[in-house]
Design an enzyme around this catalytic site. Structure first.
Site, PDB file in Angstrom:
ATOM      1  N   PRO A 112       0.834  -1.202   0.000  1.00 32.43           N
ATOM      2  CA  PRO A 112       0.000   0.000   0.000  1.00 32.43           C
ATOM      3  C   PRO A 112       0.871   1.257   0.000  1.00 32.43           C
ATOM      4  O   PRO A 112       1.895   1.307   0.681  1.00 32.43           O
ATOM      5  CB  PRO A 112      -0.782  -0.101   1.309  1.00 32.43           C
ATOM      6  CG  PRO A 112      -0.669  -1.508   1.752  1.00 32.43           C
ATOM      7  CD  PRO A 112       0.566  -2.087   1.143  1.00 32.43           C
ATOM      8  N   GLY A 114       2.128   5.057   0.690  1.00 30.96           N
ATOM      9  CA  GLY A 114       2.035   6.093   1.716  1.00 30.96           C
ATOM     10  C   GLY A 114       1.568   5.586   3.068  1.00 30.96           C
ATOM     11  O   GLY A 114       1.026   6.335   3.866  1.00 30.96           O
ATOM     12  N   ALA A 115       1.741   4.292   3.325  1.00 33.75           N
ATOM     13  CA  ALA A 115       1.237   3.709   4.573  1.00 33.75           C
ATOM     14  C   ALA A 115       2.371   3.395   5.532  1.00 33.75           C
ATOM     15  O   ALA A 115       2.180   2.679   6.510  1.00 33.75           O
ATOM     16  CB  ALA A 115       0.444   2.444   4.258  1.00 33.75           C
ATOM     17  N   GLY A 116       3.568   3.889   5.240  1.00 36.50           N
ATOM     18  CA  GLY A 116       4.710   3.634   6.110  1.00 36.50           C
ATOM     19  C   GLY A 116       5.311   2.255   5.905  1.00 36.50           C
ATOM     20  O   GLY A 116       6.067   1.758   6.728  1.00 36.50           O
ATOM     21  N   LEU A 117       4.965   1.617   4.776  1.00 36.55           N
ATOM     22  CA  LEU A 117       5.505   0.278   4.512  1.00 36.55           C
ATOM     23  C   LEU A 117       6.652   0.315   3.489  1.00 36.55           C
ATOM     24  O   LEU A 117       7.047  -0.723   2.965  1.00 36.55           O
ATOM     25  CB  LEU A 117       4.390  -0.659   4.025  1.00 36.55           C
ATOM     26  CG  LEU A 117       3.281  -0.964   5.044  1.00 36.55           C
ATOM     27  CD1 LEU A 117       2.236  -1.879   4.444  1.00 36.55           C
ATOM     28  CD2 LEU A 117       3.853  -1.602   6.308  1.00 36.55           C
ATOM     29  N   SER A 120       7.762   3.410  -1.691  1.00 35.92           N
ATOM     30  CA  SER A 120       8.588   4.149  -2.652  1.00 35.92           C
ATOM     31  C   SER A 120      10.006   3.594  -2.675  1.00 35.92           C
ATOM     32  O   SER A 120      10.611   3.464  -3.752  1.00 35.92           O
ATOM     33  CB  SER A 120       8.591   5.642  -2.342  1.00 35.92           C
ATOM     34  OG  SER A 120       9.031   5.859  -1.026  1.00 35.92           O
ATOM     35  N   ALA A 121      10.531   3.231  -1.510  1.00 33.98           N
ATOM     36  CA  ALA A 121      11.886   2.667  -1.468  1.00 33.98           C
ATOM     37  C   ALA A 121      11.941   1.359  -2.251  1.00 33.98           C
ATOM     38  O   ALA A 121      12.888   1.109  -2.999  1.00 33.98           O
ATOM     39  CB  ALA A 121      12.315   2.416  -0.025  1.00 33.98           C
ATOM     40  N   ALA A 122      10.902   0.524  -2.094  1.00 36.92           N
ATOM     41  CA  ALA A 122      10.894  -0.762  -2.801  1.00 36.92           C
ATOM     42  C   ALA A 122      10.855  -0.554  -4.316  1.00 36.92           C
ATOM     43  O   ALA A 122      11.553  -1.250  -5.067  1.00 36.92           O
ATOM     44  CB  ALA A 122       9.695  -1.605  -2.350  1.00 36.92           C
ATOM     45  N   ASP A 164      14.684   2.672   4.903  1.00 34.15           N
ATOM     46  CA  ASP A 164      13.803   1.991   3.950  1.00 34.15           C
ATOM     47  C   ASP A 164      14.568   1.373   2.787  1.00 34.15           C
ATOM     48  O   ASP A 164      14.319   0.237   2.392  1.00 34.15           O
ATOM     49  CB  ASP A 164      12.781   2.975   3.363  1.00 34.15           C
ATOM     50  CG  ASP A 164      11.722   3.373   4.370  1.00 34.15           C
ATOM     51  OD1 ASP A 164      11.981   3.250   5.575  1.00 34.15           O
ATOM     52  OD2 ASP A 164      10.636   3.809   3.937  1.00 34.15           O
TER      53      ASP A 164
HETATM   54  O1  PMV Z   1       6.597   6.324   7.794  1.00 26.57           O
HETATM   55  P1  PMV Z   1       7.945   5.893   7.322  1.00 26.57           P
HETATM   56  O2  PMV Z   1       8.050   4.428   7.040  1.00 26.57           O
HETATM   57  O3  PMV Z   1       8.494   6.749   6.228  1.00 26.57           O
HETATM   58  O4  PMV Z   1       8.932   6.062   8.550  1.00 26.57           O
HETATM   59  C1  PMV Z   1       9.256   7.301   9.114  1.00 26.57           C
HETATM   60  C2  PMV Z   1      10.276   7.024  10.168  1.00 26.57           C
HETATM   61  C3  PMV Z   1      10.703   8.234  10.977  1.00 26.57           C
HETATM   62  O5  PMV Z   1      11.624   7.751  11.926  1.00 26.57           O
HETATM   63  C4  PMV Z   1       9.534   8.861  11.701  1.00 26.57           C
HETATM   64  C5  PMV Z   1      11.347   9.305  10.130  1.00 26.57           C
HETATM   65  C6  PMV Z   1      12.681   8.918   9.537  1.00 26.57           C
HETATM   66  O6  PMV Z   1      13.063   9.561   8.541  1.00 26.57           O
HETATM   67  O7  PMV Z   1      13.371   8.040  10.061  1.00 26.57           O
END
Ligand code: PMV
Length: 337
Positions: A112, A114-117, A120-122, A164
């Site tokens: 998904p 923009g869900a912090g998973l 974009s890096a993958a 990431d």
């Molecule tokens: O939401 P993500 O997976 O991009 O993680 C952000 C992680 C933080 O520690 C809040 C910010 C960072 O750049 O490390």
């Protein structure tokens, strides 16, 4: 034509504190972005991406930065997605020492957005590996990680950590502490992810923690406590890698997830939806659960060997989607040549 895939990630421990030089442990999970690249005879780049939550778009654009695509999708969204692909292509051309190499690129992803998973890096990791390999250059996972970091750094105006991209490129559980990145020994971990369908604003959340930390000693102590907890978590992972992930060790890891979530909440980065999912997971029998990534919305990660947490999350109103995501022991890999 070469297809490569790279995994997304969850943070087992340490998000936010990593911004202040504390260690963090992101873990690659078996949800992948797949990128197919084929060299072109000209200098143009054509990208097709059907499932990047852009409602499907296919664009063709030239090598120049002023030559923007003409597509029927919100310009800001296309612009954001294109920056990652642009920067991945720029890194690929640099690695090939050929600024005019064109490509046909197809992106598919089951991570998904923009869900912090780490979606974009993958995509960036898989794109750099596939595009270089398509022209016969074999980059190591570490070399891909370095170039993918530079691409994300450029696409995000200098707001990128190595977490990431390194995690996606090398796979497994990794240690990130400033520029120190390395793979950790870790057992297979029974991750369950709950996703609320939304996303927090990473920049805003990081700025909020920074303000709190400057104003209150307790917030600085909390950041330090997350660092201590991460070090304990790393020792536990190491023990479990050598001696097996017994129920006892899984419970101890889960306990640290619970504490980490509490500390992140104290820093103001949780949300009602995340708390609801965390409690649903705990009540279903997960050994622990926490938000993952920047917070404010997005995903939680829980540890549970049984199906109970996934089922409970599916029945939780705040949860839009729940899925099991085993640790991806392999990072970027070639799927077909
Ligand atoms: O939401 P993500 O997976 O991009 O993680 C952000 C992680 C933080 O520690 C809040 C910010 C960072 O750049 O490390």
């Amino acid at each position: 034509m070469t297809t490569c895939s790279a995994p997304g990630k969850v943070y087992l421990f340490g998000e936010h504190a990593v911004v202040y030089g504390e260690p963090a442990v992101p873990c690659a999970v078996e949800r992948r972005a797949r990128v197919t690249a084929e060299p072109r005879d000209d200098d143009r780049v054509r990208v097709s991406a059907d499932d990047l939550s852009l409602n499907g778009f296919t664009v063709t654009w030239g090598g120049g930065v002023d030559d923007r695509p003409d597509v029927d999708a919100p310009p800001a969204l296309v612009e954001a997605a294109m920056r990652y692909v642009d920067e991945a292509v720029a890194q690929t051309r640099d690695a090939l020492d050929d600024p005019e190499q064109g490509f046909e690129i197809t992106v598919e992803s089951d991570i998904p957005l923009g869900a912090g998973l780490g979606s974009s890096a993958a995509v960036v990791v898989a794109a750099i590996k596939a595009a270089t390999a398509a022209v016969g250059v074999d980059l190591s996972a570490e070399a891909v990680a370095e170039r993918a970091f530079r691409a994300e750094y450029a696409a995000q105006d200098g707001q990128a950590s190595r977490a990431d991209t390194f995690c996606s490129a090398v796979g497994g559980a990794v240690h990130v502490e400033g520029d120190d990145t390395r793979r950790l020994d870790a057992p297979q971990l029974p991750f369950v992810v709950g996703y609320d369908g939304g996303a927090g604003d990473t920049g805003e959340l990081v700025a909020g923690v920074r303000d709190l930390r400057e104003q209150h000693g307790f917030a600085a102590d909390t950041v330090g406590a997350i660092g201590d907890l991460t070090r304990s978590g790393e020792a536990l992972l190491d023990d479990a890698a050598s001696n097996g992930l017994t129920d006892e060790r899984l419970a101890a890891l889960g306990e640290l997830l619970d504490v980490d979530h509490g500390l992140l909440s104290a820093l103001g980065v949780s949300a009602r939806s995340l708390d609801e999912m965390v409690w649903a997971a705990r009540e279903a029998g997960a050994t622990g659960a926490k938000l993952t990534g920047a917070g404010g919305g997005g995903c939680v990660v829980a540890l549970d060997r049984t199906d109970a947490t996934e089922t409970a999350l599916e029945l939780t109103p705040a949860c839009e989607r729940a899925f099991r995501a085993e640790l991806a022991t392999e990072g970027v890999r070639t799927e077909s040549e």
